[in-house]
Write a protein that holds these residues in place. Structure first.
Motif, PDB file in Angstrom:
ATOM      1  N   GLU A  19       0.829  -1.212   0.000  1.00 28.82           N
ATOM      2  CA  GLU A  19       0.000   0.000   0.000  1.00 28.82           C
ATOM      3  C   GLU A  19       0.863   1.262   0.000  1.00 28.82           C
ATOM      4  O   GLU A  19       0.592   2.206  -0.742  1.00 28.82           O
ATOM      5  CB  GLU A  19      -0.940  -0.001   1.209  1.00 28.82           C
ATOM      6  CG  GLU A  19      -1.757   1.250   1.373  1.00 28.82           C
ATOM      7  CD  GLU A  19      -2.749   1.532   0.242  1.00 28.82           C
ATOM      8  OE1 GLU A  19      -3.280   2.651   0.198  1.00 28.82           O
ATOM      9  OE2 GLU A  19      -2.979   0.629  -0.604  1.00 28.82           O
ATOM     10  N   ILE A  20       1.913   1.300   0.806  1.00 25.49           N
ATOM     11  CA  ILE A  20       2.790   2.480   0.842  1.00 25.49           C
ATOM     12  C   ILE A  20       3.537   2.604  -0.480  1.00 25.49           C
ATOM     13  O   ILE A  20       3.697   3.711  -1.003  1.00 25.49           O
ATOM     14  CB  ILE A  20       3.756   2.419   2.042  1.00 25.49           C
ATOM     15  CG1 ILE A  20       2.953   2.491   3.343  1.00 25.49           C
ATOM     16  CG2 ILE A  20       4.772   3.563   1.973  1.00 25.49           C
ATOM     17  CD1 ILE A  20       3.772   2.230   4.587  1.00 25.49           C
ATOM     18  N   ARG A  22       2.395   1.717  -3.361  1.00 24.02           N
ATOM     19  CA  ARG A  22       1.392   2.266  -4.285  1.00 24.02           C
ATOM     20  C   ARG A  22       1.240   3.775  -4.071  1.00 24.02           C
ATOM     21  O   ARG A  22       1.182   4.546  -5.033  1.00 24.02           O
ATOM     22  CB  ARG A  22       0.039   1.579  -4.061  1.00 24.02           C
ATOM     23  CG  ARG A  22      -1.056   2.087  -5.015  1.00 24.02           C
ATOM     24  CD  ARG A  22      -2.445   1.775  -4.510  1.00 24.02           C
ATOM     25  NE  ARG A  22      -2.767   2.415  -3.236  1.00 24.02           N
ATOM     26  CZ  ARG A  22      -3.070   3.716  -3.078  1.00 24.02           C
ATOM     27  NH1 ARG A  22      -3.068   4.533  -4.097  1.00 24.02           N
ATOM     28  NH2 ARG A  22      -3.356   4.190  -1.878  1.00 24.02           N
ATOM     29  N   MET A  23       1.203   4.201  -2.803  1.00 16.71           N
ATOM     30  CA  MET A  23       1.064   5.626  -2.493  1.00 16.71           C
ATOM     31  C   MET A  23       2.249   6.426  -3.048  1.00 16.71           C
ATOM     32  O   MET A  23       2.071   7.543  -3.540  1.00 16.71           O
ATOM     33  CB  MET A  23       0.952   5.822  -0.984  1.00 16.71           C
ATOM     34  CG  MET A  23      -0.328   5.247  -0.390  1.00 16.71           C
ATOM     35  SD  MET A  23      -0.303   5.191   1.422  1.00 16.71           S
ATOM     36  CE  MET A  23      -0.710   6.889   1.794  1.00 16.71           C
ATOM     37  N   GLU A  26       1.926   6.446  -7.024  1.00 14.34           N
ATOM     38  CA  GLU A  26       0.815   7.272  -7.500  1.00 14.34           C
ATOM     39  C   GLU A  26       0.904   8.729  -7.061  1.00 14.34           C
ATOM     40  O   GLU A  26       0.036   9.529  -7.376  1.00 14.34           O
ATOM     41  CB  GLU A  26      -0.515   6.658  -7.056  1.00 14.34           C
ATOM     42  CG  GLU A  26      -0.782   5.328  -7.740  1.00 14.34           C
ATOM     43  CD  GLU A  26      -2.105   4.705  -7.365  1.00 14.34           C
ATOM     44  OE1 GLU A  26      -2.886   5.331  -6.597  1.00 14.34           O
ATOM     45  OE2 GLU A  26      -2.361   3.586  -7.837  1.00 14.34           O
ATOM     46  N   GLU A  28       0.792  10.026  -3.981  1.00 11.69           N
ATOM     47  CA  GLU A  28       0.129  10.427  -2.736  1.00 11.69           C
ATOM     48  C   GLU A  28       1.162  10.809  -1.684  1.00 11.69           C
ATOM     49  O   GLU A  28       0.889  11.639  -0.819  1.00 11.69           O
ATOM     50  CB  GLU A  28      -0.757   9.297  -2.211  1.00 11.69           C
ATOM     51  CG  GLU A  28      -1.967   9.023  -3.072  1.00 11.69           C
ATOM     52  CD  GLU A  28      -2.792   7.851  -2.564  1.00 11.69           C
ATOM     53  OE1 GLU A  28      -2.949   7.715  -1.330  1.00 11.69           O
ATOM     54  OE2 GLU A  28      -3.257   7.073  -3.397  1.00 11.69           O
ATOM     55  N   LEU A  29       2.309  10.168  -1.742  1.00 13.11           N
ATOM     56  CA  LEU A  29       3.463  10.532  -0.919  1.00 13.11           C
ATOM     57  C   LEU A  29       4.525  11.024  -1.890  1.00 13.11           C
ATOM     58  O   LEU A  29       4.839  10.350  -2.866  1.00 13.11           O
ATOM     59  CB  LEU A  29       3.977   9.314  -0.131  1.00 13.11           C
ATOM     60  CG  LEU A  29       2.972   8.651   0.813  1.00 13.11           C
ATOM     61  CD1 LEU A  29       3.562   7.381   1.407  1.00 13.11           C
ATOM     62  CD2 LEU A  29       2.559   9.611   1.917  1.00 13.11           C
ATOM     63  N   LEU A  40       0.896   8.225  10.129  1.00 12.67           N
ATOM     64  CA  LEU A  40       0.653   7.254   9.062  1.00 12.67           C
ATOM     65  C   LEU A  40       0.065   5.966   9.629  1.00 12.67           C
ATOM     66  O   LEU A  40      -0.860   5.394   9.051  1.00 12.67           O
ATOM     67  CB  LEU A  40       1.933   6.983   8.283  1.00 12.67           C
ATOM     68  CG  LEU A  40       1.786   6.248   6.956  1.00 12.67           C
ATOM     69  CD1 LEU A  40       0.787   6.930   6.033  1.00 12.67           C
ATOM     70  CD2 LEU A  40       3.131   6.121   6.267  1.00 12.67           C
ATOM     71  N   LEU A  44      -3.637   4.557   8.559  1.00 10.23           N
ATOM     72  CA  LEU A  44      -3.779   3.226   7.977  1.00 10.23           C
ATOM     73  C   LEU A  44      -4.408   2.239   8.951  1.00 10.23           C
ATOM     74  O   LEU A  44      -4.641   1.087   8.603  1.00 10.23           O
ATOM     75  CB  LEU A  44      -2.404   2.695   7.524  1.00 10.23           C
ATOM     76  CG  LEU A  44      -1.744   3.469   6.382  1.00 10.23           C
ATOM     77  CD1 LEU A  44      -0.308   2.982   6.175  1.00 10.23           C
ATOM     78  CD2 LEU A  44      -2.548   3.356   5.106  1.00 10.23           C
TER      79      LEU A  44
END
Length: 69
Positions: A19-20, A22-23, A26, A28-29, A40, A44
């Motif tokens: 998930e991180i 992916r962030m 994309e 997001e981070l 965080l 989450l």
């Protein structure tokens, strides 16, 4: 027939790592963004230990940089 795909996470730590990752991919981070472990983990809904496990993996992969305090 194969029941489990090798790319599917098997543990919570692997799921959070994915998930991180992916962030990061994309946007997001963002690069250079300081990540608050406490914030965080809360967002989450996981323990800080689980988050630390994900951070260690992502640091080894070169996606995160660990800087104490």
């Amino acid at each position: 027939m194969n029941d489990a795909s090798p790319t599917l996470p098997r543990t919570l730590g692997e799921t959070i790592t994915q998930e991180i990752r992916r962030m990061l991919v994309e946007g997001e981070l963002v690069p250079g963004q300081r990540l608050s472990e406490a914030a965080l983990a809360e967002s989450l809904d996981i323990s800080r230990n689980t988050l630390r496990e994900a951070f260690r993996v992502l640091t080894r992969e070169g996606l995160l940089k660990h800087e104490p305090n």
